[in-house]
Design an enzyme around this catalytic site. Structure first.
Site, PDB file in Angstrom:
ATOM      1  N   ASP A 110      47.945  47.835  43.511  1.00 20.52           N
ATOM      2  CA  ASP A 110      47.673  47.767  44.950  1.00 20.52           C
ATOM      3  C   ASP A 110      48.709  46.997  45.770  1.00 20.52           C
ATOM      4  O   ASP A 110      48.587  46.899  46.992  1.00 20.52           O
ATOM      5  CB  ASP A 110      46.276  47.175  45.186  1.00 20.52           C
ATOM      6  CG  ASP A 110      46.083  45.818  44.521  1.00 20.52           C
ATOM      7  OD1 ASP A 110      47.068  45.070  44.348  1.00 20.52           O
ATOM      8  OD2 ASP A 110      44.935  45.495  44.164  1.00 20.52           O
ATOM      9  N   HIS A 125      51.361  48.281  35.442  1.00 26.04           N
ATOM     10  CA  HIS A 125      50.958  49.678  35.622  1.00 26.04           C
ATOM     11  C   HIS A 125      51.567  50.295  36.880  1.00 26.04           C
ATOM     12  O   HIS A 125      51.068  51.284  37.399  1.00 26.04           O
ATOM     13  CB  HIS A 125      49.420  49.798  35.656  1.00 26.04           C
ATOM     14  CG  HIS A 125      48.781  49.494  34.339  1.00 26.04           C
ATOM     15  ND1 HIS A 125      47.470  49.098  34.203  1.00 26.04           N
ATOM     16  CD2 HIS A 125      49.282  49.535  33.080  1.00 26.04           C
ATOM     17  CE1 HIS A 125      47.203  48.907  32.903  1.00 26.04           C
ATOM     18  NE2 HIS A 125      48.286  49.153  32.222  1.00 26.04           N
ATOM     19  N   CYS A 160      65.209  62.629  42.248  1.00 27.29           N
ATOM     20  CA  CYS A 160      65.909  61.339  42.244  1.00 27.29           C
ATOM     21  C   CYS A 160      67.275  61.482  42.919  1.00 27.29           C
ATOM     22  O   CYS A 160      68.070  62.346  42.536  1.00 27.29           O
ATOM     23  CB  CYS A 160      66.081  60.885  40.796  1.00 27.29           C
ATOM     24  SG  CYS A 160      67.026  59.368  40.626  1.00 27.29           S
ATOM     25  N   CYS A 163      69.987  60.821  39.874  1.00 21.44           N
ATOM     26  CA  CYS A 163      70.234  61.702  38.719  1.00 21.44           C
ATOM     27  C   CYS A 163      69.571  63.073  38.885  1.00 21.44           C
ATOM     28  O   CYS A 163      69.633  63.892  37.980  1.00 21.44           O
ATOM     29  CB  CYS A 163      69.757  61.030  37.441  1.00 21.44           C
ATOM     30  SG  CYS A 163      67.961  61.062  37.227  1.00 21.44           S
ATOM     31  N   ASN A 227      36.858  34.819  35.430  1.00 17.36           N
ATOM     32  CA  ASN A 227      36.302  36.177  35.489  1.00 17.36           C
ATOM     33  C   ASN A 227      34.813  36.113  35.835  1.00 17.36           C
ATOM     34  O   ASN A 227      34.130  35.127  35.532  1.00 17.36           O
ATOM     35  CB  ASN A 227      36.500  36.888  34.144  1.00 17.36           C
ATOM     36  CG  ASN A 227      36.626  38.396  34.295  1.00 17.36           C
ATOM     37  OD1 ASN A 227      37.624  38.880  34.828  1.00 17.36           O
ATOM     38  ND2 ASN A 227      35.639  39.138  33.875  1.00 17.36           N
TER      39      ASN A 227
HETATM   40  P1  NAD Z   1      38.341  46.392  35.084  1.00 11.45           P
HETATM   41  O1  NAD Z   1      37.735  47.162  36.187  1.00 11.45           O
HETATM   42  O2  NAD Z   1      38.280  46.988  33.711  1.00 11.45           O
HETATM   43  O3  NAD Z   1      37.673  44.939  34.998  1.00 11.45           O
HETATM   44  C1  NAD Z   1      37.581  44.084  36.112  1.00 11.45           C
HETATM   45  C2  NAD Z   1      36.973  42.765  35.658  1.00 11.45           C
HETATM   46  O4  NAD Z   1      36.994  41.854  36.747  1.00 11.45           O
HETATM   47  C3  NAD Z   1      35.510  42.899  35.207  1.00 11.45           C
HETATM   48  O5  NAD Z   1      35.327  42.104  34.058  1.00 11.45           O
HETATM   49  C4  NAD Z   1      34.728  42.354  36.417  1.00 11.45           C
HETATM   50  O6  NAD Z   1      33.497  41.778  36.051  1.00 11.45           O
HETATM   51  C5  NAD Z   1      35.697  41.299  36.932  1.00 11.45           C
HETATM   52  N1  NAD Z   1      35.580  41.000  38.362  1.00 11.45           N
HETATM   53  C6  NAD Z   1      35.242  41.835  39.391  1.00 11.45           C
HETATM   54  N2  NAD Z   1      35.327  41.193  40.566  1.00 11.45           N
HETATM   55  C7  NAD Z   1      35.694  39.916  40.288  1.00 11.45           C
HETATM   56  C8  NAD Z   1      35.940  38.760  41.090  1.00 11.45           C
HETATM   57  N3  NAD Z   1      35.836  38.777  42.415  1.00 11.45           N
HETATM   58  N4  NAD Z   1      36.326  37.620  40.457  1.00 11.45           N
HETATM   59  C9  NAD Z   1      36.444  37.568  39.112  1.00 11.45           C
HETATM   60  N5  NAD Z   1      36.211  38.635  38.303  1.00 11.45           N
HETATM   61  C10 NAD Z   1      35.859  39.801  38.890  1.00 11.45           C
HETATM   62  O7  NAD Z   1      39.841  46.060  35.512  1.00 11.45           O
HETATM   63  P2  NAD Z   1      41.157  45.876  34.636  1.00 11.45           P
HETATM   64  O8  NAD Z   1      40.865  45.040  33.451  1.00 11.45           O
HETATM   65  O9  NAD Z   1      42.219  45.478  35.573  1.00 11.45           O
HETATM   66  O10 NAD Z   1      41.471  47.343  34.101  1.00 11.45           O
HETATM   67  C11 NAD Z   1      41.411  48.445  35.002  1.00 11.45           C
HETATM   68  C12 NAD Z   1      42.674  49.279  35.113  1.00 11.45           C
HETATM   69  O11 NAD Z   1      42.536  50.042  36.303  1.00 11.45           O
HETATM   70  C13 NAD Z   1      43.915  48.486  35.275  1.00 11.45           C
HETATM   71  O12 NAD Z   1      44.813  49.014  34.401  1.00 11.45           O
HETATM   72  C14 NAD Z   1      44.384  48.720  36.711  1.00 11.45           C
HETATM   73  O13 NAD Z   1      45.679  49.273  36.720  1.00 11.45           O
HETATM   74  C15 NAD Z   1      43.520  49.808  37.267  1.00 11.45           C
HETATM   75  N6  NAD Z   1      42.858  49.430  38.543  1.00 11.45           N
HETATM   76  C16 NAD Z   1      43.582  48.812  39.519  1.00 11.45           C
HETATM   77  C17 NAD Z   1      42.982  48.448  40.698  1.00 11.45           C
HETATM   78  C18 NAD Z   1      43.815  47.765  41.747  1.00 11.45           C
HETATM   79  O14 NAD Z   1      45.024  47.945  41.777  1.00 11.45           O
HETATM   80  N7  NAD Z   1      43.210  46.942  42.589  1.00 11.45           N
HETATM   81  C19 NAD Z   1      41.626  48.697  40.895  1.00 11.45           C
HETATM   82  C20 NAD Z   1      40.897  49.361  39.900  1.00 11.45           C
HETATM   83  C21 NAD Z   1      41.538  49.713  38.713  1.00 11.45           C
END
Ligand code: NAD
Length: 263
Positions: A110, A125, A160, A163, A227
């Site tokens: 994001d 990512h 690109c 290239c 978390n």
């Molecule tokens: P996930 O969704 O698997 O897990 C998120 C974790 O954060 C959960 O354990 C949840 O309980 C916790 N959480 C939620 N809100 C919180 C808060 N305010 N404070 C503390 N903890 C909180 O996310 P992940 O492990 O990042 O894996 C998801 C994949 O999806 C990643 O690879 C990511 O690239 C992508 N993703 C990115 C975004 C983004 O860019 N914002 C959003 C969704 C998913």
């Protein structure tokens, strides 16, 4: 809670090379849904997860069709361009300014750490604000490509300028390898740090979730989780301790406590 915040601040202030790892949880307080939290995109709509797994193959099979769809399709995480950083992102940027934090490695796409001012940033990512050439790996600002115009003029997929390879979004799709430069530098950081602050990740997406396990193999490394709920890192004792709650509330408290220690 107060005691573990003090403990984290003391550990951070006493560290020599602290890094942070972040996931979707740090951005939920900016209005971006996570995937696996209680209101997560996958939790509420498991079919969306299945579709996401097909995206990379669709891109490889027909990049032009993929681009046409993706420019017009509603994004699964909403309009990320409009999202703003929250106190969690700003706290990590502040810890970097205080020379406590040396690097942030994020799974998030994001671009909110960048917007919050973090300078030493690895986007594991990728980022929605960038595009990447699949041939030479060069990255470009998305804003520099007029994708709507390219649809009108039947010039998709973007190519690109260096290239002439096909360009895709910089975001890493399911089934796609992590770009070599970012994977390599993240590994170096995990092997170098003496403190890892892990914020808002379920820690189930690999290879990212290996980084804490790699750090754990060395003696004297402190691993702290912030978390909303326990994760496999908590349960398998990869982390030394969990501060359970919201990153947007806990991280500013940690910054305050670090500043108090520093005087
Ligand atoms: P996930 O969704 O698997 O897990 C998120 C974790 O954060 C959960 O354990 C949840 O309980 C916790 N959480 C939620 N809100 C919180 C808060 N305010 N404070 C503390 N903890 C909180 O996310 P992940 O492990 O990042 O894996 C998801 C994949 O999806 C990643 O690879 C990511 O690239 C992508 N993703 C990115 C975004 C983004 O860019 N914002 C959003 C969704 C998913």
């Amino acid at each position: 809670m107060e005691r573990s915040i003090e403990r984290a601040a003391k550990d951070l202030a006493g560290s020599g090379y602290a890094i942070a790892l972040t996931g979707a949880g740090i951005s939920t307080e900016s209005g971006i849904r996570d995937f696996r939290g209680p209101s997560g995109v996958w939790t509420k709509d498991p079919e969306a997860e299945r579709r996401a797994y097909l995206s990379y193959q669709r891109f490889l099979d027909d990049p032009k069709a993929w681009w046409r769809e993706s420019v017009t399709a509603a994004r699964i995480l909403g309009d990320l361009d409009k999202a703003e950083p929250n106190p969690g992102h700003y706290s990590l940027a502040e810890l970097e300014r205080l020379a406590v934090l040396k690097c942030v490695i994020t799974q998030n796409i994001d671009a909110l750490h960048e917007k919050a001012g973090t300078k030493s940033l690895l986007e594991y990512h990728g980022s929605v604000s960038k595009l990447r050439c699949v041939s030479c790996g060069s990255r470009f600002s998305r804003a520099g490509f007029s994708l709507e115009k390219m649809i009108e003029e039947d010039r998709l997929p973007p190519r690109c300028p260096q290239c002439h390879g096909v360009i895709k979004s910089d975001t890493v799709f399911f089934g796609e390898a992590i770009p070599g430069d970012v994977a390599h530098r993240s590994l170096e950081e995990a092997e170098r740090c003496d403190l890892m602050l892990i914020c808002g990740t379920s820690a189930v997406v690999f290879p990212f979730a290996n980084l804490p396990r790699i750090a754990r193999q060395r003696r004297g490394v402190t691993i702290i989780e912030v978390n909303a709920e326990p994760t496999p890192l908590t349960e398998e004792r990869v982390s030394d301790y969990l501060i359970q709650g919201k990153t947007g509330e806990i991280l500013p408290e940690i910054v305050k406590a670090v500043k108090n220690i520093r005087g």
